[in-house]
Design an enzyme around this catalytic site. Structure first.
Site, PDB file in Angstrom:
ATOM      1  N   GLU A   1       0.816  -1.215   0.000  1.00 51.28           N
ATOM      2  CA  GLU A   1       0.000   0.000   0.000  1.00 51.28           C
ATOM      3  C   GLU A   1       0.853   1.270   0.000  1.00 51.28           C
ATOM      4  O   GLU A   1       0.506   2.262  -0.643  1.00 51.28           O
ATOM      5  CB  GLU A   1      -0.943  -0.002   1.212  1.00 51.28           C
ATOM      6  CG  GLU A   1      -2.123  -0.955   1.094  1.00 51.28           C
ATOM      7  CD  GLU A   1      -1.761  -2.399   1.389  1.00 51.28           C
ATOM      8  OE1 GLU A   1      -0.617  -2.644   1.840  1.00 51.28           O
ATOM      9  OE2 GLU A   1      -2.611  -3.290   1.194  1.00 51.28           O
TER      10      GLU A   1
ATOM     11  N   HIS B   1     -11.368  -5.764   8.522  1.00 52.29           N
ATOM     12  CA  HIS B   1     -12.051  -5.420   7.275  1.00 52.29           C
ATOM     13  C   HIS B   1     -13.294  -4.570   7.507  1.00 52.29           C
ATOM     14  O   HIS B   1     -14.202  -4.557   6.679  1.00 52.29           O
ATOM     15  CB  HIS B   1     -12.447  -6.694   6.511  1.00 52.29           C
ATOM     16  CG  HIS B   1     -11.295  -7.521   6.079  1.00 52.29           C
ATOM     17  ND1 HIS B   1     -10.640  -8.390   6.919  1.00 52.29           N
ATOM     18  CD2 HIS B   1     -10.658  -7.610   4.883  1.00 52.29           C
ATOM     19  CE1 HIS B   1      -9.652  -8.987   6.261  1.00 52.29           C
ATOM     20  NE2 HIS B   1      -9.645  -8.532   5.025  1.00 52.29           N
TER      21      HIS B   1
END
Length: 342
Positions: free
Chosen positions: A61, A130
């Site tokens: 990322e 998540h």
């Protein structure tokens, strides 16, 4: 003429239209090419625009945001996707110390026109890694813009405005809203308000930094964004029907810059304030709004401001615990009745 799109289809359409309009716009992220993204929010883009404008990246990322910042310095306008908001933490240095500061450290010579699309939020059974709503992490960073659309109309219009903005924009997309259907038996969030999914033909943008009063009222102001907007609207409906209490509902749409005027003007009219978000209470968006209102409109308040927020805990996985964690319509109704009748 209008058409009805789901939230995720509105996001796909916004990206495709901006890529057709400007050859410097491209998308990048993990599995966004052939696979179309973890939530299919880039589906079809690789077929139309090819590999070089629909870049699959390594699972890194920090690299994604660093490459986006670099691309912006040579005239490109990247749209970077982070698969889940939970995974944005490794990007923190690139976002807060590089992207947010480029304009200032260069004396206005450089801009950083990047958009970082971030699926966030609970209600999907995603568990601790998540489901986070971590939008407040970026409210404390001058130089960034933070956007949280709730409807397909705003998702498309705000994303197109973000792509054209010369500042770095973090674009939070609520996962639970992606596939709310606007027709047929599965209609949920858009029940009785399908117009929020009506998308006009042709190009349009929605102004970043401007909130909307989506329902007018006189007794209490409820401020929300993302998924919580729809629970706030349900609460307003229940309050009117069962208690004859008129609630004004504000959709923030943008968290940074915050549209303080719309909030303050509403509280001056109603005299009461409830702020709702699913992120943890401490240090959240609600704290900033309550502080803003007490500083600017304290004399207009007829009752203490109330925050209804997620718990100050990691996000739970079990369905019952997840429901307990997330703010519910009944909490908003009870809080509003208490404020109005106290």
């Amino acid at each position: 003429m209008t058409k009805r799109l789901t939230y995720v289809d509105a996001i796909i359409e916004a990206q495709a239209e901006e890529m057709r309009r400007d050859p410097n716009v491209f998308v990048m992220g993990q599995d966004i090419g052939i696979y179309g993204g973890v939530f299919k929010a880039t589906a079809g883009l690789k077929d139309e625009f090819g590999f070089w404008r629909c870049l699959d990246t390594p699972i890194a990322e920090e690299l994604i945001i660093g490459a986006a910042v670099g691309a912006s310095l040579v005239g490109m306008r990247p749209i970077a996707e982070i698969q889940f908001g939970d995974f944005i933490a490794p990007c923190h240095d690139q976002l807060t110390n590089q992207a947010a500061k480029l304009y200032f450290r260069s004396g206005g010579t450089w801009a950083c026109p990047i958009v970082v699309r971030v699926p966030y939020g609970g209600g999907v059974g995603g568990g601790v890694y998540h489901s986070q709503s971590n939008e407040a992490w970026y409210l404390h960073v001058p130089g960034l813009k933070v956007v949280c659309p709730a409807t397909p109309y705003d998702a498309k219009g705000l994303l197109k405005a973000a792509v054209r903005d010369n500042n770095p924009v973090i674009f939070f997309e609520h996962k639970r809203l992606y596939r709310e259907k606007v027709e047929g038996k599965a209609v949920r969030m858009f029940r009785d308000r399908e117009h929020m999914a009506d998308i006009p033909d042709g190009d349009y943008t929605v102004e970043i930094g401007k909130a909307s009063v989506v329902q007018e009222g006189t007794d209490v102001t409820i401020v929300a964004y993302g998924l919580m907007l729809f629970r706030a609207l349900d609460a307003a409906r229940d309050l009117q029907r069962e208690s004859d209490i008129s609630a004004e509902v504000i959709d923030l749409k943008t968290l940074l810059p915050l549209d303080r005027d719309t909030i303050i003007n509403s509280v001056k009219k109603t005299g009461r304030l409830i702020v709702v978000h699913e992120a943890p209470l401490t240090g959240g968006v609600g704290a900033e709004i309550v502080s803003t209102v007490t500083e600017a409109a304290f004399d207009y308040l007829d009752a203490r401001p109330v925050r209804i927020c997620g718990e100050d805990t990691p996000f739970p996985f079990h369905p019952k615990m997840e429901a307990d964690y997330l703010p519910q319509t009944t909490e908003m109704v009870e809080a509003a009745i208490d404020l109005v009748r106290s």
